[in-house]
Every structure is written in C-alpha cells, then in structure tokens.
Design an enzyme around this catalytic site. Structure first.
Site, mmCIF file in Angstrom:
data_model
loop_
_atom_site.group_PDB
_atom_site.id
_atom_site.type_symbol
_atom_site.label_atom_id
_atom_site.label_comp_id
_atom_site.label_asym_id
_atom_site.label_seq_id
_atom_site.Cartn_x
_atom_site.Cartn_y
_atom_site.Cartn_z
ATOM 1 N N ARG A 66 0.825 -1.218 0.000
ATOM 2 C CA ARG A 66 0.000 0.000 0.000
ATOM 3 C C ARG A 66 0.858 1.266 0.000
ATOM 4 O O ARG A 66 0.502 2.256 -0.639
ATOM 5 C CB ARG A 66 -0.923 -0.023 1.220
ATOM 6 C CG ARG A 66 -1.892 1.155 1.250
ATOM 7 C CD ARG A 66 -3.004 0.892 2.254
ATOM 8 N NE ARG A 66 -4.003 1.951 2.244
ATOM 9 C CZ ARG A 66 -4.201 2.796 3.259
ATOM 10 N NH1 ARG A 66 -3.454 2.717 4.349
ATOM 11 N NH2 ARG A 66 -5.134 3.722 3.172
ATOM 12 N N HIS A 70 0.443 4.437 -2.534
ATOM 13 C CA HIS A 70 0.236 5.816 -2.061
ATOM 14 C C HIS A 70 1.400 6.725 -2.421
ATOM 15 O O HIS A 70 1.215 7.936 -2.541
ATOM 16 C CB HIS A 70 -0.018 5.825 -0.545
ATOM 17 C CG HIS A 70 -1.399 5.373 -0.185
ATOM 18 N ND1 HIS A 70 -2.027 5.727 0.989
ATOM 19 C CD2 HIS A 70 -2.292 4.598 -0.853
ATOM 20 C CE1 HIS A 70 -3.239 5.190 1.030
ATOM 21 N NE2 HIS A 70 -3.412 4.486 -0.069
ATOM 22 N N ASN A 98 -3.474 8.621 4.653
ATOM 23 C CA ASN A 98 -2.302 8.019 5.293
ATOM 24 C C ASN A 98 -2.315 8.106 6.815
ATOM 25 O O ASN A 98 -1.767 7.233 7.494
ATOM 26 C CB ASN A 98 -1.021 8.713 4.798
ATOM 27 C CG ASN A 98 -0.811 8.532 3.302
ATOM 28 O OD1 ASN A 98 -1.160 7.478 2.752
ATOM 29 N ND2 ASN A 98 -0.262 9.550 2.648
ATOM 30 N N HIS A 197 -6.141 -5.914 -2.499
ATOM 31 C CA HIS A 197 -6.959 -6.078 -1.294
ATOM 32 C C HIS A 197 -7.229 -7.550 -0.972
ATOM 33 O O HIS A 197 -7.997 -7.846 -0.068
ATOM 34 C CB HIS A 197 -8.269 -5.298 -1.421
ATOM 35 C CG HIS A 197 -8.079 -3.802 -1.348
ATOM 36 N ND1 HIS A 197 -9.100 -2.901 -1.471
ATOM 37 C CD2 HIS A 197 -6.965 -3.053 -1.154
ATOM 38 C CE1 HIS A 197 -8.627 -1.669 -1.365
ATOM 39 N NE2 HIS A 197 -7.333 -1.731 -1.185
ATOM 40 N N THR A 247 -8.779 -15.085 3.741
ATOM 41 C CA THR A 247 -7.326 -15.308 3.652
ATOM 42 C C THR A 247 -6.544 -14.002 3.448
ATOM 43 O O THR A 247 -5.910 -13.804 2.414
ATOM 44 C CB THR A 247 -7.015 -16.253 2.466
ATOM 45 O OG1 THR A 247 -7.660 -15.712 1.286
ATOM 46 C CG2 THR A 247 -7.507 -17.663 2.707
HETATM 47 C C1 HEM Z 1 -9.086 1.265 -6.109
HETATM 48 C C2 HEM Z 1 -9.010 2.208 -5.196
HETATM 49 C C3 HEM Z 1 -8.549 1.925 -3.792
HETATM 50 C C4 HEM Z 1 -9.175 2.342 -2.656
HETATM 51 C C5 HEM Z 1 -10.437 3.194 -2.574
HETATM 52 C C6 HEM Z 1 -8.430 1.823 -1.554
HETATM 53 C C7 HEM Z 1 -8.731 2.048 -0.212
HETATM 54 C C8 HEM Z 1 -8.138 1.405 0.844
HETATM 55 C C9 HEM Z 1 -8.521 1.565 2.216
HETATM 56 C C10 HEM Z 1 -9.589 2.509 2.740
HETATM 57 C C11 HEM Z 1 -7.752 0.734 2.956
HETATM 58 C C12 HEM Z 1 -7.798 0.546 4.472
HETATM 59 C C13 HEM Z 1 -6.947 1.604 5.149
HETATM 60 C C14 HEM Z 1 -7.208 1.655 6.636
HETATM 61 O O1 HEM Z 1 -8.357 1.516 7.041
HETATM 62 O O2 HEM Z 1 -6.239 1.861 7.398
HETATM 63 C C15 HEM Z 1 -6.875 0.048 2.050
HETATM 64 C C16 HEM Z 1 -5.953 -0.887 2.430
HETATM 65 C C17 HEM Z 1 -5.052 -1.460 1.559
HETATM 66 N N1 HEM Z 1 -4.872 -1.129 0.239
HETATM 67 FE FE1 HEM Z 1 -6.141 -0.072 -0.892
HETATM 68 N N2 HEM Z 1 -7.372 1.093 -2.018
HETATM 69 C C18 HEM Z 1 -7.400 1.134 -3.387
HETATM 70 C C19 HEM Z 1 -6.473 0.579 -4.243
HETATM 71 C C20 HEM Z 1 -5.335 -0.068 -3.822
HETATM 72 C C21 HEM Z 1 -4.221 -0.407 -4.677
HETATM 73 C C22 HEM Z 1 -4.120 -0.048 -6.157
HETATM 74 C C23 HEM Z 1 -3.325 -1.069 -3.907
HETATM 75 C C24 HEM Z 1 -1.985 -1.621 -4.296
HETATM 76 C C25 HEM Z 1 -1.667 -2.031 -5.502
HETATM 77 C C26 HEM Z 1 -3.883 -1.155 -2.584
HETATM 78 C C27 HEM Z 1 -3.327 -1.823 -1.529
HETATM 79 C C28 HEM Z 1 -3.872 -1.896 -0.264
HETATM 80 C C29 HEM Z 1 -3.410 -2.808 0.758
HETATM 81 C C30 HEM Z 1 -2.374 -3.891 0.575
HETATM 82 C C31 HEM Z 1 -4.147 -2.519 1.913
HETATM 83 C C32 HEM Z 1 -3.972 -3.154 3.314
HETATM 84 C C33 HEM Z 1 -2.857 -2.416 4.046
HETATM 85 C C34 HEM Z 1 -2.543 -2.937 5.431
HETATM 86 O O3 HEM Z 1 -3.102 -3.922 5.891
HETATM 87 O O4 HEM Z 1 -1.696 -2.296 6.082
HETATM 88 N N3 HEM Z 1 -5.081 -0.510 -2.565
HETATM 89 N N4 HEM Z 1 -7.122 0.489 0.775
#
Ligand code: HEM
Ligand SMILES: *[C@@H]1O[C@H](CO)[C@@H](O)[C@H](O)[C@H]1NC(C)=O
Ligand SMILES: *[C@@H]1O[C@H](CO)[C@@H](O)[C@H](O)[C@H]1NC(C)=O
Length: 325
Positions: A66, A70, A98, A197, A247
């Site tokens: 992530r 970002h 962030n 995700h 998972t």
């Molecule tokens: C399509 C639009 C996207 C939205 C709206 C979005 C939104 C979010 C949100 C809200 C979270 C949770 C953050 C939290 O509550 O602390 C999250 C987690 C995450 N996102 Fe996305 N995301 C998007 C695309 C992506 C992309 C493109 C990637 C990487 C290629 C990504 C990778 C991740 C990962 C791996 C997590 C988990 C992080 C953790 O557990 O520390 N996301 N995302």
C-alpha cells in the site's frame, strides 16, 4: 534536387542521431538492469529484510504494498510519502488517506540500512519501495516479476496531492476510474490493482458506512462486520477487519470471489462488482487466477512507471525520512 548528396545525407543522419540522443537523455526510462553493475546485491538485501518483517507480522507485506501505491499516486513513484514532517516541512504522512493508517516505514528504514551496507549511496528509497512491494507479494504467495528501477528520490512532498489523488473508499466506480485515469491507468489496471486487497486490513472508519448503509452487501456478512465496528462514528474507529474475508495473508484471487458473493469490505471494493462495466473482469479473475496475476503484474509495472525522477533529477536519499543536506 531529387536526391541528397552523400555528404548531405550523412549530415542529415548525424542530426537525426543527435536529436534522438537528446530525446533519450531528457526522458530516461526505468530498466530492470539499472543496478546490474552498481548494486547487484540490492535484491537479496531487500528480500531478506522483507522475509524477516513478514515472518514477524504477515500483514507487513500488505502494508508495504500500500505504501508503494500511495507513493506513486502523489507526484509519481519518488518516495515523497517516506519524508517525515518537520516544523518547517509538511509531508504526506498526515494526509487523510495516510494518517493513522500508512504503516511499515520502520521496515523501509531497516531495508535502507541493509542496502546502504552493501552499496552506499547508490539505491534510491523509491526503488527500495518498488522492490519491497514486489517481494511482499511474492512472499505471501503472489506472482513474481522483474521490477523496473532507476528512480531517484524527491526533495519535496505534497500533502494536498495525497489528499486529492488517492481514491477514498467511498468512491463510486466512475470516481475510481477518474482517479486512476488521472495517473494514466485504465479501468482494467484499476480492477487488477484492486486485487491488492486480497491481503491486509482496514479500519472500521473506512467500512462503517458500507456495512450499515449499503444494500449491495450480503446481509450475514454485514452483520458479522457490524459486531466489530460500532455504528456510531468515533467509537471503534480503528477496529480492524480483513479486506479479504478468509485469507488476508495469502495473495490469491479470493478477493474477487468475495466481491461476487457481495462480501467486499469497502464500498469501493463492491463497486467493482455491482452490475456495472467491471463485473466481467471480476468474474474472469474468479475463474482464472493466472489471468489476475498477469494483469496485476502489468498494472504494477505501469503504476511503477508513474513520473519517475531519473538522470540528474532528485537525489538518492541517505535516509528515506529526510532529504540530504
Ligand atoms: C481502487 C481504489 C482503492 C481504494 C479506494 C483503496 C482504499 C483502501 C482503504 C480505505 C484501505 C484501508 C486503510 C485503513 O483503514 O487503514 C486500504 C488498504 C489497503 N490497500 Fe487499498 N485502495 C485502493 C487501491 C489499492 C491499490 C491499487 C493497492 C496496491 C496495488 C492497494 C493496496 C492496499 C493494501 C495492501 C491494503 C492493506 C494495508 C494494510 O493492511 O496495512 N489498494 N485500501
Ligand atoms: C492525524 O491523526 C492524529 C491522531 O488521530 C490527529 O491528532 C491529527 O490531527 C491528524 N492530522 C491531520 C492533519 O488530520
Ligand atoms: C447512514 O445514512 C444515514 C442517512 O444518510 C446517515 O444519517 C447515517 O449517518 C449513515 N450511517 C452510517 C453508519 O454511515
């Protein structure tokens, strides 16, 4: 004159050659062999720190992936996200997407320390992030690919860019497409990259509205999530739930299976399978994990190509948290 003379022809060729050289030096591109001579040890150094970080906490693979996303969506993949705030410098870490959520910075520091031991002053923080993101995916069971490198680090960051360019979880499909299009990424890239995700966790504040107010959600799943995320905003905001129901520490295609069964955690996740233009792509990934892997990799390479600093632009930071003196 029908034909240029031999001498004139060779001077025309020389001019064209010089123009093409000028073209490449003003827009250098990344390559998988950038560190072949200057730091072939970078890959082992990054991998070994990622392996121990993930052995300690599986979620870390997700958190680093992530960070890369970002970083790339704000003035390109230039490690701008890694810069700490100071009294005279506002970085990206406290921007809404962030703040209290981006994590793993100390792992990037540990990687930087390990890489500096092998080849001091050579490898950028932006490249470290790109390689580490790939390694996290691989360690958790996902696809492997050769990472293009040669990025340099920014001396600036953008708090407003972080607030404005990173899509929020309340986004509609149309909004998701426009955030990605603004970075030169297609709807297809967007759907494939959202498969990230399949790993990681989200905070109640980001899925509360979806589990209480949306209708395109499996009722039993909504109820289950409601038990860990109080309805009232302000209570339990940081309670965590897995983005992929079953998972969250394995990188496979289960995220898309969740979507088809209306068990996407975020409103934005479920938008990818809600009777719209992306349903077919989601279904194709349910039936073919290898199609998902191939298109995820293509998306990661494309995302990694967003506005890199190359050549003499930017710098190679000594410490990923601050610009060099
Ligand atoms: C399509 C639009 C996207 C939205 C709206 C979005 C939104 C979010 C949100 C809200 C979270 C949770 C953050 C939290 O509550 O602390 C999250 C987690 C995450 N996102 Fe996305 N995301 C998007 C695309 C992506 C992309 C493109 C990637 C990487 C290629 C990504 C990778 C991740 C990962 C791996 C997590 C988990 C992080 C953790 O557990 O520390 N996301 N995302
Ligand atoms: C970031 O989060 C902290 C802790 O919740 C909060 O005190 C601070 O005001 C937030 N910063 C911004 C810029 O919103
Ligand atoms: C659900 O929607 C109602 C009406 O728009 C709103 O007042 C309420 O705050 C929402 N609840 C959540 C948990 O988002």
């Amino acid at each position: 004159m029908a034909y240029a003379s031999g001498a004139m022809r060779s001077s025309i060729i020389a001019v064209i050659f010089l123009l093409s050289l000028a073209g490449t030096s003003s827009a250098q591109s990344l390559s998988t062999s950038f560190y072949s001579n200057s730091c072939p040890g970078v890959y082992d150094a990054v991998k070994s720190v990622m392996e121990s970080a993930i052995a300690k906490e599986k979620r870390m693979g997700a958190s680093i992936l992530r960070l890369f996303f970002h970083d790339c969506f704000v003035q390109g993949c230039d490690a701008s996200l890694l810069l700490d705030d100071t009294p005279s410098f506002r970085g990206e870490k406290t921007a809404a997407p962030n703040n209290g959520s981006a994590r793993g910075f100390e792992v990037i520091d540990a990687i930087k320390t390990a890489v500096e031991k092998v080849c001091p002053g050579v490898v950028s923080c932006a490249d470290i992030l790109a390689i580490a993101a790939r390694d996290g995916v691989v360690i958790l069971g996902g696809p492997n690919w050769d990472v293009k490198v040669g990025r340099r680090d920014s001396t600036t960051a953008s708090f407003n860019g972080a607030n404005n360019n990173i899509p929020p979880p309340t986004s509609s499909l149309a909004n998701l497409n426009s955030y990605f299009a603004a970075q030169g990424l297609s709807q297809k890239d967007m759907v494939a990259l959202s498969g990230a995700h399949t790993i990681g966790l989200a905070r109640c504040t980001n899925y509360r509205a979806h589990i209480y107010n949306d209708t395109n959600i499996d009722a039993a799943f909504a109820k289950k999530r409601q038990s860990g995320c109080p309805k009232t905003s302000g209570s339990g905001d940081n309670n965590l739930a897995p983005l992929d129901l079953q998972t969250p520490t394995v990188f496979e295609n289960n995220y898309y299976k969740d979507l088809v069964s209306k068990k996407g955690l975020l409103h934005s996740d479920q938008e990818l399978f809600n009777g719209g233009a992306t349903d077919a792509q989601v279904e194709s990934y349910v039936s073919s994990q290898s199609a998902f892997f191939a298109e995820f990799v293509a998306g990661m390479i494309k995302m990694g190509d967003i506005s890199p600093l190359t050549g003499s632009h930017g710098q190679v930071r000594k410490n990923c948290r601050r610009v060099n003196n």
